[in-house]
Design an enzyme around this catalytic site. Structure first.
Site, mmCIF file in Angstrom:
data_model
loop_
_atom_site.group_PDB
_atom_site.id
_atom_site.type_symbol
_atom_site.label_atom_id
_atom_site.label_comp_id
_atom_site.label_asym_id
_atom_site.label_seq_id
_atom_site.Cartn_x
_atom_site.Cartn_y
_atom_site.Cartn_z
ATOM 1 N N CYS A 67 83.418 14.515 41.426
ATOM 2 C CA CYS A 67 81.981 14.272 41.417
ATOM 3 C C CYS A 67 81.354 15.034 42.578
ATOM 4 O O CYS A 67 82.060 15.545 43.463
ATOM 5 C CB CYS A 67 81.684 12.773 41.513
ATOM 6 N N HIS A 68 80.048 15.099 42.573
ATOM 7 C CA HIS A 68 79.321 15.839 43.610
ATOM 8 C C HIS A 68 79.738 15.372 45.010
ATOM 9 O O HIS A 68 80.063 16.190 45.881
ATOM 10 C CB HIS A 68 77.814 15.650 43.416
#
Lengths: 108, 346
Positions: A66-67
């Site tokens: 994820c980011h």
């Protein structure tokens, strides 16, 4: 022996001790002080500037790509993701220790 | 047209592709920014696939080899990441299993001309440069010895540039970033972060304010630094990059950037990111879907530019989105085995 207060998926390695700063939205990032451990529900690229001040990151949602996880690995701060209800269970100013290799959060 | 002779049998290549892609897809979560692509892409992946194949065939008819087609894209990860959506479109278009396999083998062949060694990064390395190219690079640039302070700044830049690549391109950030290595050299372990297409003003006007069209961040880490890449170019490490950095070099549009200027880059990146995200937050899901279509078509722009076609989606695509249905948000724990079955090539 330190008390385990939460677990999640290890997303960026390392260990850090610091004070919690819970941030619910981008506007809250202006409250983040250098060295605090950022605790978020999830994040998007707009949160990156806040991550620059943090010494560690805990996210309720997200996986290892994820980011939050990728940016944490790039800037070299420990990160644990998938920590259920983190923004409810932690409190601002609470001193914790993140183990980004095991995905464990301890009470300090 | 003759596909490049590959050292492994086709079935083995397909299996390796499925293994590599499914690992990444398994670890891809239901990120909300701006919307999970799986909720909207079904509205246009069939048309995207058809146009991609048409573009590919047009170039092949003009005598382009897979090597030449690969050369139109600046980085191989764009093909790796695009393959998933192209394959989905092929399934929607009713391609048979054999036709899907042939399609994937074509994409692997293109990738094989853009990389050295392992096509799927199974050894954890994403090697793009030949030894000669590495030597030319090291002859041209002057690596700067890192301090703890400069290493923190360099890695903040790396983090911010990742975020900057995600912002205008959503899930297709391969258009803007390719991280490659690990190049094991006598001076240390080198990872290069190439940033390209940094001013997509056709997608977002505020990108005009970014000072460079391209950047390169060269980092040389000590021999103990352990890092690896997956098939989609995501970087993992068990070690701290900040304390492991020995030397670095940064350039923008092929000119060296002094580390004193990094703060300005962080500042402008952050402003552009905030501006774009503020716009996105005001968009409806259908408007985001249309923007996603623009980004998908922008991804295959190099093919269209070479043929002399417009890269933009046709009006039909936006009409399909207008008429289509956005899938509901479902958070489902799917195993890697289930993902492999869904890819369905083996």
């Amino acid at each position: 022996m330190m008390k385990i207060i939460a677990k999640g998926r290890p997303a960026s390695s390392g260990m850090v001790v610091g004070k919690v700063r819970i941030v619910h939205d981008v506007k809250g990032l202006s409250n983040v002080k250098d060295g605090e451990i950022l605790v978020v529900n999830s994040s998007n690229p707009a949160w990156t500037i806040g991550m620059m001040k943090a010494s560690g990151l805990i996210s309720e949602y997200g996986g290892i790509i994820c980011h939050a996880a990728i940016v944490a690995r790039e800037i070299g701060i420990p990160c644990v993701v998938g920590v259920k209800d983190a923004t409810s269970n932690f409190q601002d100013g609470q001193k914790i220790k993140i183990d980004g290799d095991e995905g464990i959060i301890y009470e300090e | 047209m003759v596909m490049r002779e590959l050292s492994m049998k086709n079935d083995d290549l397909i299996k390796r592709y499925v293994d590599a892609a499914s690992f990444v897809l398994y670890n891809t979560d239901n990120e909300k920014y701006p919307i999970r692509v799986g909720r909207i892409a079904h509205m246009f992946t069939k048309e995207y696939f058809k146009e991609f194949i048409d573009d590919l065939n047009s170039l092949k008819d003009l005598g382009y080899s897979y090597s030449m087609i690969g050369g139109l894209f600046e980085n191989p990860t764009i093909i790796s990441r695009m393959s998933h959506h192209i394959l989905k479109g092929a399934k929607q278009a009713g391609f048979s299993l054999d036709e899907q396999k042939k399609l994937v083998l074509e994409l692997i062949s293109i990738i094989s001309h853009m990389k050295q060694l392992n096509y799927f990064n199974e050894d954890g390395k994403n090697i793009l440069l030949k030894d000669k190219e590495i030597n030319e690079l090291l002859d041209r640039i002057k690596l700067i010895k890192a301090t703890n302070e400069s290493s923190k700044i360099i890695h903040k830049l790396c983090g911010m540039m990742w975020a900057y690549s995600e912002t205008p391109y959503f899930v297709a950030h391969d258009i803007a970033i390719e991280e490659h290595g690990i190049y094991n050299l006598s001076i240390g372990r080198m990872i290069i972060r190439d940033l390209i297409n940094l001013r997509p003003t056709e997608l977002w006007s505020e990108c005009e304010d970014f000072p460079y069209e391209s950047m390169r961040i060269v980092c040389v880490y000590d021999d103990k630094y352990n890092a690896w890449f997956d098939f989609y170019g995501n970087l993992y490490s068990k070690d701290n990059p900040v304390s492991s950095l020995i030397s670095y070099y940064i350039e923008g549009d092929c000119k060296e950037i002094d580390i004193e200027k990094v703060d300005k880059i962080l500042d402008i990146s952050s402003k552009i990111i905030s501006s774009i995200i503020s716009k996105v937050e005001l968009m409806s899901d259908k408007e985001i879907a249309k923007k996603y279509a623009d980004i998908f078509w922008y991804r295959k722009r190099p093919l269209c530019d070479e043929i002399g076609r417009t890269w933009r989606p046709r009006k039909k695509i936006y009409k399909l989105i207008d008429k289509g249905e956005i899938k509901p948000e479902i958070i489902k724990n799917v195993s890697q085995k289930e993902i492999k079955e869904k890819i369905g090539l083996t």
